[in-house]
Motif scaffolding. Structure first.
Motif, PDB file in Angstrom:
ATOM      1  N   VAL A 153       4.400  15.010 -13.341  1.00 56.02           N
ATOM      2  CA  VAL A 153       3.504  15.735 -14.260  1.00 56.02           C
ATOM      3  C   VAL A 153       3.468  17.215 -13.909  1.00 56.02           C
ATOM      4  N   LEU A 154       3.371  17.523 -12.621  1.00 51.64           N
ATOM      5  CA  LEU A 154       3.320  18.923 -12.191  1.00 51.64           C
ATOM      6  C   LEU A 154       4.623  19.648 -12.498  1.00 51.64           C
ATOM      7  N   ASN A 155       5.746  18.962 -12.369  1.00 52.07           N
ATOM      8  CA  ASN A 155       7.023  19.582 -12.725  1.00 52.07           C
ATOM      9  C   ASN A 155       7.057  19.977 -14.190  1.00 52.07           C
ATOM     10  N   GLN A 156       6.567  19.092 -15.046  1.00 56.33           N
ATOM     11  CA  GLN A 156       6.504  19.391 -16.476  1.00 56.33           C
ATOM     12  C   GLN A 156       5.573  20.565 -16.747  1.00 56.33           C
ATOM     13  N   LEU A 157       4.426  20.562 -16.095  1.00 56.55           N
ATOM     14  CA  LEU A 157       3.464  21.644 -16.306  1.00 56.55           C
ATOM     15  C   LEU A 157       4.002  22.969 -15.794  1.00 56.55           C
ATOM     16  N   GLN A 158       4.708  22.937 -14.685  1.00 53.95           N
ATOM     17  CA  GLN A 158       5.303  24.171 -14.160  1.00 53.95           C
ATOM     18  C   GLN A 158       6.246  24.789 -15.183  1.00 53.95           C
ATOM     19  N   ASN A 218       0.823  -1.201   0.000  1.00 48.80           N
ATOM     20  CA  ASN A 218       0.000   0.000   0.000  1.00 48.80           C
ATOM     21  C   ASN A 218       0.862   1.259   0.000  1.00 48.80           C
ATOM     22  N   ALA A 219       1.891   1.274   0.833  1.00 50.65           N
ATOM     23  CA  ALA A 219       2.783   2.438   0.905  1.00 50.65           C
ATOM     24  C   ALA A 219       3.524   2.632  -0.411  1.00 50.65           C
ATOM     25  N   GLN A 220       3.975   1.555  -1.016  1.00 53.47           N
ATOM     26  CA  GLN A 220       4.680   1.653  -2.291  1.00 53.47           C
ATOM     27  C   GLN A 220       3.760   2.182  -3.386  1.00 53.47           C
ATOM     28  N   SER A 221       2.509   1.745  -3.372  1.00 56.16           N
ATOM     29  CA  SER A 221       1.545   2.217  -4.362  1.00 56.16           C
ATOM     30  C   SER A 221       1.253   3.705  -4.197  1.00 56.16           C
ATOM     31  N   LEU A 222       1.061   4.136  -2.959  1.00 59.95           N
ATOM     32  CA  LEU A 222       0.787   5.541  -2.689  1.00 59.95           C
ATOM     33  C   LEU A 222       1.982   6.417  -3.072  1.00 59.95           C
ATOM     34  N   LYS A 223       3.176   5.934  -2.797  1.00 61.49           N
ATOM     35  CA  LYS A 223       4.372   6.707  -3.149  1.00 61.49           C
ATOM     36  C   LYS A 223       4.528   6.815  -4.660  1.00 61.49           C
ATOM     37  N   THR A 225       2.165   6.800  -6.843  1.00 60.68           N
ATOM     38  CA  THR A 225       1.152   7.752  -7.314  1.00 60.68           C
ATOM     39  C   THR A 225       1.597   9.190  -7.055  1.00 60.68           C
ATOM     40  N   ALA A 226       2.105   9.454  -5.863  1.00 55.19           N
ATOM     41  CA  ALA A 226       2.572  10.797  -5.517  1.00 55.19           C
ATOM     42  C   ALA A 226       3.729  11.223  -6.410  1.00 55.19           C
ATOM     43  N   ASP A 227       4.682  10.332  -6.653  1.00 56.50           N
ATOM     44  CA  ASP A 227       5.839  10.667  -7.479  1.00 56.50           C
ATOM     45  C   ASP A 227       5.435  10.899  -8.933  1.00 56.50           C
ATOM     46  N   SER A 228       4.485  10.103  -9.414  1.00 55.08           N
ATOM     47  CA  SER A 228       4.018  10.259 -10.792  1.00 55.08           C
ATOM     48  C   SER A 228       3.323  11.607 -10.975  1.00 55.08           C
ATOM     49  N   ARG A 229       2.485  11.951 -10.017  1.00 53.01           N
ATOM     50  CA  ARG A 229       1.787  13.231 -10.094  1.00 53.01           C
ATOM     51  C   ARG A 229       2.760  14.396  -9.986  1.00 53.01           C
ATOM     52  N   GLU A 264       3.263  24.751  -7.579  1.00 54.49           N
ATOM     53  CA  GLU A 264       4.428  24.775  -6.696  1.00 54.49           C
ATOM     54  C   GLU A 264       4.045  24.333  -5.288  1.00 54.49           C
ATOM     55  N   ALA A 265       2.897  24.831  -4.814  1.00 46.82           N
ATOM     56  CA  ALA A 265       2.428  24.437  -3.482  1.00 46.82           C
ATOM     57  C   ALA A 265       2.087  22.947  -3.446  1.00 46.82           C
ATOM     58  N   GLU A 266       1.443  22.464  -4.506  1.00 45.85           N
ATOM     59  CA  GLU A 266       1.084  21.049  -4.564  1.00 45.85           C
ATOM     60  C   GLU A 266       2.335  20.179  -4.630  1.00 45.85           C
ATOM     61  N   LEU A 267       3.353  20.650  -5.347  1.00 47.93           N
ATOM     62  CA  LEU A 267       4.605  19.889  -5.423  1.00 47.93           C
ATOM     63  C   LEU A 267       5.255  19.764  -4.050  1.00 47.93           C
ATOM     64  N   THR A 268       5.205  20.830  -3.264  1.00 45.62           N
ATOM     65  CA  THR A 268       5.758  20.787  -1.916  1.00 45.62           C
ATOM     66  C   THR A 268       5.025  19.747  -1.075  1.00 45.62           C
ATOM     67  N   ASN A 269       3.693  19.741  -1.176  1.00 45.69           N
ATOM     68  CA  ASN A 269       2.890  18.758  -0.425  1.00 45.69           C
ATOM     69  C   ASN A 269       3.184  17.333  -0.881  1.00 45.69           C
ATOM     70  N   LEU A 270       3.317  17.161  -2.207  1.00 46.90           N
ATOM     71  CA  LEU A 270       3.590  15.824  -2.739  1.00 46.90           C
ATOM     72  C   LEU A 270       4.964  15.338  -2.318  1.00 46.90           C
ATOM     73  N   GLN A 271       5.947  16.236  -2.278  1.00 44.88           N
ATOM     74  CA  GLN A 271       7.285  15.843  -1.856  1.00 44.88           C
ATOM     75  C   GLN A 271       7.290  15.421  -0.393  1.00 44.88           C
ATOM     76  N   THR A 272       6.563  16.181   0.430  1.00 51.65           N
ATOM     77  CA  THR A 272       6.452  15.831   1.847  1.00 51.65           C
ATOM     78  C   THR A 272       5.796  14.456   2.009  1.00 51.65           C
ATOM     79  N   ARG A 273       4.729  14.236   1.240  1.00 50.64           N
ATOM     80  CA  ARG A 273       4.026  12.945   1.298  1.00 50.64           C
ATOM     81  C   ARG A 273       4.942  11.813   0.833  1.00 50.64           C
ATOM     82  N   SER A 274       5.678  12.057  -0.235  1.00 50.69           N
ATOM     83  CA  SER A 274       6.585  11.033  -0.751  1.00 50.69           C
ATOM     84  C   SER A 274       7.669  10.699   0.271  1.00 50.69           C
TER      85      SER A 274
END
Length: 296
Positions: free
Chosen positions: A55-60, A41-46, A48-52, A238-248
């Motif tokens: 995508v956000l890095n590219q969009l930024q 479960n943790a590997q799957s969630l990570k 997903t977070a890294d994939s998203r 940028e804010a979402e990326l910070t949250n995703l990095q923390t989650r990852s």
């Protein structure tokens, strides 16, 4: 019994040495026992977070290029309006033709900007240029927007998993039709004056130039607004990326807690088992030397 003990200890030593070498508690999910579901479960969630986040890095990066292109159009329109007013103030319109040519080239270049080969302002289309005209003469020859713009029917949208999909950008025709109309009016005025407005500028020409300068200011404001929208989306990402990095990072720690071997603990177990193995081996060796003759 001693042989069984030695076989058991040998298997345990092999397992512990594997943990020391790989840094993992087990080589497969079965080896994690009841923790395997939590680990999966943790590997799957990570993932997903890294994939998203990817995508956000590219969009930024895309919105950075997009904002710069929109700013370039706004600057070109504002500079042309400023040049017109300066010409009126000096009562000398001879430089307007050059300024118009420069602004037109800058505007077309910006609206045809691409990101990773895809035009920024052509809707969901993946190639080509949204602005078909390359010169002012070509613009003057057009009689409809379809002769100026080449775009997809629908906007390009992206879904980053945070609610409703986001429209990446307005299309070139939606943003710049009024701007090209203003450029055509200015070119028409120049053509009617023999290709250039001389010195002095007639009162009628001054009135027309003032009107066109006002149109250009309004169009520049529209592009500045679009540039601001791109910047707002960038900050949101940028804010979402910070949250995703923390989650990852948290999930990485959780995965490590479940999957990583405690090297200190493993080392202690290895020492203990080696001592047990050596003792068992010594006992087995001593027993092997015994025979019935010793008791006869």
């Amino acid at each position: 019994q001693v042989q069984n003990d030695m076989r058991r200890i040998s298997n345990q030593l092999t397992d512990l040495q594997g943990q020391m070498g790989s840094g993992a508690r087990a080589s497969d999910l079965q080896g994690f026992g009841g923790a395997s579901s939590r680990l999966l479960n943790a590997q799957s969630l990570k993932a997903t977070a890294d994939s998203r986040a990817s995508v956000l890095n590219q969009l930024q990066a895309r919105f950075g290029v997009q904002g710069a292109a929109l700013g370039q159009v706004a600057d070109a329109a504002q500079l042309l309006a400023q040049s017109i007013r300066e010409a009126i103030s000096a009562n000398d319109g001879r430089g307007i033709t050059t300024e118009l040519d420069l602004s037109f080239s800058s505007i077309v270049s910006a609206l045809n900007e691409t990101w990773n080969g895809q035009p920024l302002f052509a809707g969901e289309r993946q190639n080509g240029r949204p602005i078909k005209v390359d010169t002012l003469d070509e613009l003057m020859a057009t009689s409809s927007s379809s002769e100026i713009f080449d775009e997809a029917a629908r906007h390009q949208v992206v879904d980053v998993g945070a609610g409703a999909p986001i429209v990446v950008s307005a299309k070139a025709s939606e943003m710049s039709q009024g701007l090209f109309d203003a450029l055509k009016q200015l070119k028409t005025l120049l053509n009617s004056s023999g290709g250039t407005i001389g010195q002095p500028i007639t009162p009628a020409a001054q009135d027309t130039l003032q009107y066109i300068a006002g149109l250009l200011d309004s169009e520049a404001t529209n592009f500045t607004t679009e540039e601001g929208r791109a910047g707002q989306i960038q900050k949101r990402f940028e804010a979402e990326l910070t949250n995703l990095q923390t989650r990852s990072d948290l999930l990485t720690k959780e995965i490590g807690d479940e999957a990583d071997a405690d090297i200190g603990e493993v080392s202690m177990k290895l020492s203990t088992l080696l001592a047990q193995y050596q003792a068992a081996a010594k006992t087995f060796s001593e027993l092997s030397k015994l025979s019935l003759l010793d008791y006869l």
